[in-house]
Motif scaffolding. Structure first.
Motif, short mmCIF file in Angstrom:
data_model
loop_
_atom_site.label_atom_id
_atom_site.label_comp_id
_atom_site.label_asym_id
_atom_site.label_seq_id
_atom_site.Cartn_x
_atom_site.Cartn_y
_atom_site.Cartn_z
N LYS A 129 25.64 -0.84 -23.54
CA LYS A 129 26.05 0.56 -23.66
C LYS A 129 26.44 1.11 -22.29
O LYS A 129 27.44 1.84 -22.16
CB LYS A 129 24.92 1.39 -24.26
CG LYS A 129 25.28 2.84 -24.48
CD LYS A 129 24.15 3.63 -25.09
CE LYS A 129 24.57 5.08 -25.26
NZ LYS A 129 23.47 5.94 -25.66
N GLN B 289 27.83 -6.29 -35.07
CA GLN B 289 27.80 -4.85 -35.33
C GLN B 289 28.28 -4.56 -36.75
O GLN B 289 29.13 -5.27 -37.28
CB GLN B 289 28.69 -4.11 -34.31
CG GLN B 289 28.19 -4.24 -32.89
CD GLN B 289 26.86 -3.53 -32.67
OE1 GLN B 289 26.76 -2.32 -32.78
NE2 GLN B 289 25.82 -4.28 -32.39
N GLY C 13 19.71 -2.20 -34.23
CA GLY C 13 20.52 -2.87 -33.23
C GLY C 13 21.91 -3.29 -33.67
O GLY C 13 22.67 -3.84 -32.89
N ARG C 14 22.23 -3.06 -34.94
CA ARG C 14 23.56 -3.47 -35.41
C ARG C 14 24.57 -2.33 -35.36
O ARG C 14 25.72 -2.51 -35.72
CB ARG C 14 23.46 -4.04 -36.82
CG ARG C 14 22.62 -5.31 -36.86
CD ARG C 14 22.58 -5.93 -38.21
NE ARG C 14 21.97 -5.01 -39.18
CZ ARG C 14 22.19 -5.06 -40.49
NH1 ARG C 14 23.00 -5.95 -40.99
NH2 ARG C 14 21.59 -4.21 -41.30
N THR D 45 21.08 -4.37 -25.37
CA THR D 45 21.85 -3.30 -26.02
C THR D 45 22.07 -2.16 -25.04
O THR D 45 23.18 -1.62 -24.94
CB THR D 45 21.11 -2.80 -27.27
OG1 THR D 45 20.88 -3.90 -28.15
CG2 THR D 45 21.91 -1.73 -27.99
N ARG D 46 21.02 -1.79 -24.33
CA ARG D 46 21.12 -0.70 -23.35
C ARG D 46 22.12 -1.06 -22.24
O ARG D 46 22.94 -0.24 -21.84
CB ARG D 46 19.74 -0.42 -22.78
CG ARG D 46 19.65 0.85 -21.96
CD ARG D 46 18.23 1.24 -21.62
NE ARG D 46 17.50 0.17 -20.95
CZ ARG D 46 16.29 -0.26 -21.30
NH1 ARG D 46 15.66 0.29 -22.31
NH2 ARG D 46 15.69 -1.23 -20.65
N LYS E 15 16.74 -5.00 -27.10
CA LYS E 15 16.93 -3.57 -26.78
C LYS E 15 17.45 -3.39 -25.36
O LYS E 15 18.31 -2.55 -25.10
CB LYS E 15 15.62 -2.80 -26.96
CG LYS E 15 15.27 -2.54 -28.40
CD LYS E 15 13.96 -1.79 -28.54
CE LYS E 15 13.60 -1.65 -30.02
NZ LYS E 15 12.24 -1.23 -30.22
N LEU F 90 24.15 -10.05 -28.80
CA LEU F 90 23.74 -8.99 -29.72
C LEU F 90 24.08 -9.39 -31.15
O LEU F 90 25.02 -10.14 -31.38
CB LEU F 90 24.47 -7.68 -29.37
CG LEU F 90 24.14 -7.10 -27.99
CD1 LEU F 90 25.06 -5.93 -27.68
CD2 LEU F 90 22.70 -6.66 -27.93
N GLU G 79 25.19 1.57 -32.94
CA GLU G 79 24.69 2.48 -31.92
C GLU G 79 24.13 3.74 -32.59
O GLU G 79 24.66 4.21 -33.59
CB GLU G 79 25.85 2.84 -30.99
CG GLU G 79 25.41 3.17 -29.61
CD GLU G 79 26.60 3.30 -28.69
OE1 GLU G 79 27.09 4.43 -28.54
OE2 GLU G 79 27.03 2.27 -28.13
#
Length: 152
Positions: free
Chosen positions: A62, A97, A135-136, A58-59, A55, A94, A138
């Motif tokens: 982003k 996606q 998580g895959r 991921t943040r 997480k 990650l 947004e």
């Protein structure tokens, strides 16, 4: 013993420093720093699980995407390119996606499962679809697809 995601980041940082890869080492340093900050936030320090580390990554990814867009709009192409490159380094850690088709299919299944109809049922659908997406994709992409399917 299996290596944790955080340990993998630290090992990759060491390799990047030894290989004099400035971009990779700077990106991994910042990410590990964000993970450490998360670990010491709150009343007691704790170790983050791999999901929690994911997480944080991921943040951070982003943040890089948003910064790249802001720099590009501000006419600072060099800075935007640096942010994109850092985002690509983080993307390696990650999960892959989801494509638009895969996301649409997951949302379609969630709508059917929750029996939702109309835009007011968005929360119910999001509750069902979020654990499957994990998580895959947004959150904004997921919400937009849910909204599109409930409206149509």
């Amino acid at each position: 013993m299996t290596t944790t995601l955080k340990q993998r980041l630290q090992d990759d940082l060491t390799a990047a420093i030894k290989g004099r890869d400035e971009l990779r080492s700077a990106t991994l340093r910042l990410t590990l720093s964000a993970i450490t900050n998360e670990e010491v936030a709150g009343k007691t320090a704790r170790r983050l699980s791999d999901d929690e580390v994911l997480k944080v990554i991921t943040r951070e990814a982003k943040k890089r995407r948003e910064a790249a867009e802001a720099f590009a709009q501000g006419g600072r192409a060099e800075s935007a390119e640096r942010e994109r490159a850092e985002g690509e380094v983080l993307a390696e850690y990650l999960p892959k996606q989801l494509s638009d088709e895969e996301l649409a299919e997951l949302v379609r299944a969630a709508v059917a499962e929750s029996g939702a109809e109309g835009p007011k049922a968005m929360g119910a659908v999001m509750k069902v679809v979020n654990p499957k997406v994990a998580g895959r994709a947004e959150g904004g992409r997921v919400a937009a697809e849910v909204k599109r399917q409930l409206a149509g």
